[in-house]
Design a protein around this motif. Structure first.
Motif, mmCIF file in Angstrom:
data_model
loop_
_atom_site.group_PDB
_atom_site.id
_atom_site.type_symbol
_atom_site.label_atom_id
_atom_site.label_comp_id
_atom_site.label_asym_id
_atom_site.label_seq_id
_atom_site.Cartn_x
_atom_site.Cartn_y
_atom_site.Cartn_z
ATOM 1 N N TRP A 81 67.237 40.361 38.729
ATOM 2 C CA TRP A 81 68.529 39.490 39.918
ATOM 3 C C TRP A 81 69.161 40.797 40.388
ATOM 4 N N LYS A 104 65.939 27.239 33.047
ATOM 5 C CA LYS A 104 64.538 27.757 33.798
ATOM 6 C C LYS A 104 63.311 27.377 32.842
ATOM 7 N N GLU A 140 68.444 29.466 44.170
ATOM 8 C CA GLU A 140 67.878 30.330 44.994
ATOM 9 C C GLU A 140 66.359 30.771 44.621
ATOM 10 N N GLU A 141 66.065 30.685 43.442
ATOM 11 C CA GLU A 141 64.475 30.974 42.955
ATOM 12 C C GLU A 141 63.618 29.631 43.339
ATOM 13 N N THR A 142 64.038 28.547 43.036
ATOM 14 C CA THR A 142 63.091 27.244 43.134
ATOM 15 C C THR A 142 63.783 26.303 44.050
#
Length: 188
Positions: A81, A104, A140-142
């Motif tokens: 990250w 997560k 941001e990721e998912t």
């Protein structure tokens, strides 16, 4: 309009994951007993009106799992990250990244989880950090939406807006300042 219709259909299988152990109790119970979104009536109405199921899990157990994640995994997440920090200790950063990794793992275990929150301010004694970085990285990721204090009503609103408009969104936690400066007391 098409996205909004798709969101309506998607909501029938949507789950919000909320980490909390004793809502309305804890460090500042006089403030936190006031929250409608912790009432069973609220959860039932969200399910009836929108089809969204709220899944509750233990914040204490999540925090314990996060603390047991090896520093090596937190270092790998940091490299992935490249989180920009100013004056934050490695211990502080790793604590936040470990919480991100623990949340997560929970979210990835169920593809229908599309929103999350936790009772972080009132049950802060369970964790050595706040979930703010975890929520940001997961968004941001998912695209996972989140809400402070397990606020199901805000979670529902941000989910509807984000998924319908396909635009970035985040909540702001203004109520503690209106209710006796709770956030400042928490941060000392």
């Amino acid at each position: 309009i098409c996205r909004s219709l798709g969101v309506k259909r998607e909501m029938r299988s949507t789950r919000f994951l909320v980490f909390q152990d004793s809502p309305g109790e804890g460090m500042q119970a006089d403030i936190f007993k006031r929250f409608y979104w912790w009432e069973e009536k609220c959860i039932e109405l969200v399910k009836k009106k929108f089809g969204v199921t709220v899944v509750r899990k233990s914040f204490k157990q999540l925090a314990e799992r996060a603390k047991n994640i090896p520093d090596r995994e937190a270092a790998e997440a940091e490299q992935r990250w490249r989180v920009k920090t100013d004056g934050l200790s490695e211990r502080g950063l790793y604590g936040a990244l470990k919480l991100y990794l623990a949340v997560k793992e929970e979210v990835e275990s169920d593809p229908d989880i599309r929103g999350a929150g936790m009772n972080c301010l009132n049950e802060s004694f369970f964790s050595d950090t706040t979930p703010c970085l975890a929520w940001n990285l997961l968004f941001e990721e998912t695209g996972l939406v989140w809400a402070c204090e397990g606020d199901v009503m805000t979670l529902l609103s941000t989910y509807l807006l984000h998924r319908s408009l396909d635009a970035p969104i985040m909540m702001s936690n203004i109520y503690p300042f209106l209710m006796g400066m709770a956030a400042l007391k928490h941060e000392r």
